[in-house]
Each structure stands twice: as structure tokens, then as C-alpha cells.
Design a protein around this motif. Structure first.
Motif, PDB file in Angstrom:
ATOM      1  N   PRO A 134      -4.932  17.581  10.251  1.00  8.02           N
ATOM      2  CA  PRO A 134      -5.666  18.818   9.962  1.00  8.02           C
ATOM      3  C   PRO A 134      -4.885  19.825   9.110  1.00  8.02           C
ATOM      4  O   PRO A 134      -5.474  20.533   8.302  1.00  8.02           O
ATOM      5  CB  PRO A 134      -5.952  19.404  11.341  1.00  8.02           C
ATOM      6  N   HIS A 135      -3.570  19.875   9.243  1.00  8.71           N
ATOM      7  CA  HIS A 135      -2.784  20.874   8.502  1.00  8.71           C
ATOM      8  C   HIS A 135      -2.456  20.436   7.070  1.00  8.71           C
ATOM      9  O   HIS A 135      -1.886  21.199   6.316  1.00  8.71           O
ATOM     10  CB  HIS A 135      -1.496  21.190   9.271  1.00  8.71           C
ATOM     11  N   PHE A 136      -2.841  19.226   6.679  1.00 10.33           N
ATOM     12  CA  PHE A 136      -2.540  18.731   5.334  1.00 10.33           C
ATOM     13  C   PHE A 136      -3.532  19.322   4.340  1.00 10.33           C
ATOM     14  O   PHE A 136      -4.727  19.138   4.470  1.00 10.33           O
ATOM     15  CB  PHE A 136      -2.620  17.200   5.316  1.00 10.33           C
ATOM     16  N   GLN A 137      -3.061  20.038   3.343  1.00  9.81           N
ATOM     17  CA  GLN A 137      -3.938  20.764   2.424  1.00  9.81           C
ATOM     18  C   GLN A 137      -3.784  20.344   0.959  1.00  9.81           C
ATOM     19  O   GLN A 137      -4.168  21.070   0.073  1.00  9.81           O
ATOM     20  CB  GLN A 137      -3.664  22.271   2.530  1.00  9.81           C
ATOM     21  N   ARG A 138      -3.211  19.186   0.686  1.00 11.36           N
ATOM     22  CA  ARG A 138      -2.942  18.802  -0.702  1.00 11.36           C
ATOM     23  C   ARG A 138      -4.226  18.590  -1.506  1.00 11.36           C
ATOM     24  O   ARG A 138      -4.320  18.974  -2.654  1.00 11.36           O
ATOM     25  CB  ARG A 138      -2.084  17.546  -0.725  1.00 11.36           C
ATOM     26  N   TRP A 139      -5.222  17.932  -0.907  1.00  8.20           N
ATOM     27  CA  TRP A 139      -6.493  17.696  -1.586  1.00  8.20           C
ATOM     28  C   TRP A 139      -7.619  18.187  -0.682  1.00  8.20           C
ATOM     29  O   TRP A 139      -8.014  17.500   0.259  1.00  8.20           O
ATOM     30  CB  TRP A 139      -6.685  16.216  -1.897  1.00  8.20           C
ATOM     31  N   ALA A 140      -8.150  19.356  -0.983  1.00  6.90           N
ATOM     32  CA  ALA A 140      -9.169  19.971  -0.126  1.00  6.90           C
ATOM     33  C   ALA A 140     -10.462  19.159  -0.066  1.00  6.90           C
ATOM     34  O   ALA A 140     -11.171  19.203   0.927  1.00  6.90           O
ATOM     35  CB  ALA A 140      -9.466  21.387  -0.615  1.00  6.90           C
ATOM     36  N   ASP A 141     -10.770  18.404  -1.129  1.00  5.57           N
ATOM     37  CA  ASP A 141     -12.029  17.666  -1.162  1.00  5.57           C
ATOM     38  C   ASP A 141     -11.911  16.243  -0.612  1.00  5.57           C
ATOM     39  O   ASP A 141     -12.851  15.464  -0.676  1.00  5.57           O
ATOM     40  CB  ASP A 141     -12.572  17.625  -2.593  1.00  5.57           C
ATOM     41  N   LEU A 142     -10.746  15.898  -0.055  1.00  2.00           N
ATOM     42  CA  LEU A 142     -10.538  14.550   0.474  1.00  2.00           C
ATOM     43  C   LEU A 142     -10.179  14.589   1.954  1.00  2.00           C
ATOM     44  O   LEU A 142      -9.538  15.515   2.430  1.00  2.00           O
ATOM     45  CB  LEU A 142      -9.424  13.843  -0.307  1.00  2.00           C
ATOM     46  N   ASP A 143     -10.604  13.555   2.682  1.00  2.00           N
ATOM     47  CA  ASP A 143     -10.351  13.466   4.120  1.00  2.00           C
ATOM     48  C   ASP A 143      -9.173  12.561   4.471  1.00  2.00           C
ATOM     49  O   ASP A 143      -8.638  12.633   5.568  1.00  2.00           O
ATOM     50  CB  ASP A 143     -11.592  12.924   4.843  1.00  2.00           C
ATOM     51  N   GLY A 144      -8.807  11.663   3.558  1.00  2.00           N
ATOM     52  CA  GLY A 144      -7.746  10.709   3.869  1.00  2.00           C
ATOM     53  C   GLY A 144      -7.465   9.798   2.695  1.00  2.00           C
ATOM     54  O   GLY A 144      -7.909  10.047   1.571  1.00  2.00           O
ATOM     55  N   ASN A 145      -6.724   8.728   2.967  1.00  2.00           N
ATOM     56  CA  ASN A 145      -6.366   7.742   1.945  1.00  2.00           C
ATOM     57  C   ASN A 145      -6.923   6.375   2.289  1.00  2.00           C
ATOM     58  O   ASN A 145      -6.998   6.004   3.464  1.00  2.00           O
ATOM     59  CB  ASN A 145      -4.840   7.594   1.833  1.00  2.00           C
ATOM     60  N   LYS A 146      -7.261   5.643   1.260  1.00  2.00           N
ATOM     61  CA  LYS A 146      -7.539   4.215   1.374  1.00  2.00           C
ATOM     62  C   LYS A 146      -6.459   3.527   0.546  1.00  2.00           C
ATOM     63  O   LYS A 146      -6.470   3.603  -0.681  1.00  2.00           O
ATOM     64  CB  LYS A 146      -8.918   3.860   0.841  1.00  2.00           C
ATOM     65  N   VAL A 147      -5.500   2.893   1.234  1.00  2.00           N
ATOM     66  CA  VAL A 147      -4.389   2.221   0.575  1.00  2.00           C
ATOM     67  C   VAL A 147      -4.746   0.747   0.432  1.00  2.00           C
ATOM     68  O   VAL A 147      -5.073   0.086   1.417  1.00  2.00           O
ATOM     69  CB  VAL A 147      -3.083   2.368   1.392  1.00  2.00           C
ATOM     70  N   GLU A 148      -4.711   0.247  -0.815  1.00  2.00           N
ATOM     71  CA  GLU A 148      -5.010  -1.162  -1.064  1.00  2.00           C
ATOM     72  C   GLU A 148      -3.734  -1.860  -1.526  1.00  2.00           C
ATOM     73  O   GLU A 148      -3.023  -1.355  -2.387  1.00  2.00           O
ATOM     74  CB  GLU A 148      -6.114  -1.297  -2.097  1.00  2.00           C
TER      75      GLU A 148
END
Length: 196
Positions: A134-148
Motif C-alpha cells: 500500500p505505501h508504494f507510490q512509484r506508479w499511481a495507475d498500477l496495482d502490481g507487476n507481472k514478471v515474465e
């Protein structure tokens, strides 16, 4: 498809692992367009035919010939306290394939000297999705990462990190990876991908 939930200090993080594509969103409320696409490259150095279990001075994990009877894998360390060790990885740029992004990130994070042969030419061999705390603010329009993940065999050269984005590196066995990687979910995401 395997779902994993675990508690971390101060927040709960959700993750999903997949060894096949395509992947779906983490939850019904999180769609794939809210995930940042990240390419990660697993570079494997196969055992050398010349034996000798451990070479190199003081068992230096940066030494390519430190262990000759087992495969080793390249990991890099980011300049942060938690979850600093990982495979080379970074965001997939617009109009870039996951394979192209993985090779670009390898060059950016490890220098021009290292040469690899791709094991996965056309598509990723697995993926790992997670939500940001919740405290991560680097990309406001993203919820998480998809790492491939893309896998590659080491051919020549050595990692030469820039000492800014990447501050260290190591060539580690599968057992050593289990000890240095902090996140249980991250470990689980790649453990079956090391066998190539």
C-alpha cells in the motif's frame, strides 16, 4: 495455477505463479492492464567438463569458475535493503517483446560483455504476479507487476554492473539461490524454471 498469500510486516502481499501462459489477473478486482509488465532473464552457466569442485580465490561468488561441477545462475543486487537479490529484470517498453526487453535489461544491468544463447526464443517460460504494498507510490495507475521469465545459457563474458542501478552480482547454485532470495513466493516462481 498456484495462488500464494503470505503476511509481510506492515502489509499483506498477494502473488500468483504460473509456469504456462497466458496469465490472468490476480483477483477479480485487478485486471491485467493495471499490472506493469516486467521481463526477467534467468542466465544459467552450465557445469564445466573439467572437474574440481570449487575454484577461485576465497570462494568469490562473482567468479565464473568458482564451481565447475554444478550449474550456476546470475543474480544481481539492487541498492535497497529488502529483496535486493534477483535475476536481471526491468519493465517492458511499448512495442517491445518480453524477449527483447529481457535482453535489453541484461545489457543495461550487466554490461555489454556478457553473451547468452536464448533457451526461450518466442515467449516466456513462466510468470509471477504480485501486488505492490500500500505505501508504494512509484506508479499511481498500477496495482502490481507481472514478471515474465526468459531463460538463457551463458556463452561468454562477465557481468559488469553499473554500481548505481545494480550494486553487486553473483553466480550461484540452485541451493545458494534458496539462501539469498528472501521472498518465499519469488523463490517458488522460478524454482521449476532452473531445470534447462
Amino acid at each position: 495455477m498456484l495462488w500464494t498469500r503470505f503476511l509481510r510486516p506492515k502489509y499483506q502481499q498477494s502473488a500468483r505463479l504460473s509456469n504456462s501462459l497466458p496469465s490472468r489477473a490476480l483477483t477479480s478486482g485487478t485486471n491485467e492492464s493495471r499490472l506493469r509488465h516486467v521481463a526477467s532473464i534467468i542466465v544459467k552457466k552450465n557445469p564445466s567438463p573439467s572437474a574440481g569442485q570449487i575454484k577461485g580465490e576465497n570462494n568469490d561468488t562473482r567468479c565464473l569458475d568458482r564451481i565447475s561441477d554444478q550449474a550456476t545462475y546470475l543474480v544481481v543486487r539492487k541498492p535497497r535493503k529488502d529483496n535486493a537479490w534477483q535475476f536481471p529484470q526491468g519493465g517492458v517498453d511499448k512495442d517491445e517483446t518480453v524477449v527483447q526487453a529481457a535482453l535489453r535489461e541484461l545489457r543495461e544491468e550487466c554490461g555489454q560483455d556478457i553473451k547468452v544463447r536464448l533457451k526461450d526464443d518466442n515467449h516466456p517460460c513462466g510468470s509471477y504476479e504480485y501486488l505492490y504494498p500500500p505505501h508504494f507510490q512509484r506508479w499511481a495507475d498500477l496495482d502490481g507487476n507481472k514478471v515474465e521469465y526468459i531463460r538463457a545459457e551463458w556463452m561468454a563474458g562477465q557481468c559488469q554492473p553499473d554500481k548505481i542501478e545494480i550494486v553487486d552480482f553473483a553466480w550461484l547454485t540452485a541451493e545458494e539461490l534458496k539462501k539469498i532470495i528472501e521472498s518465499p513466493t519469488y523463490k517458488k516462481s522460478f524454482e521449476n524454471l532452473l531445470l534447462f
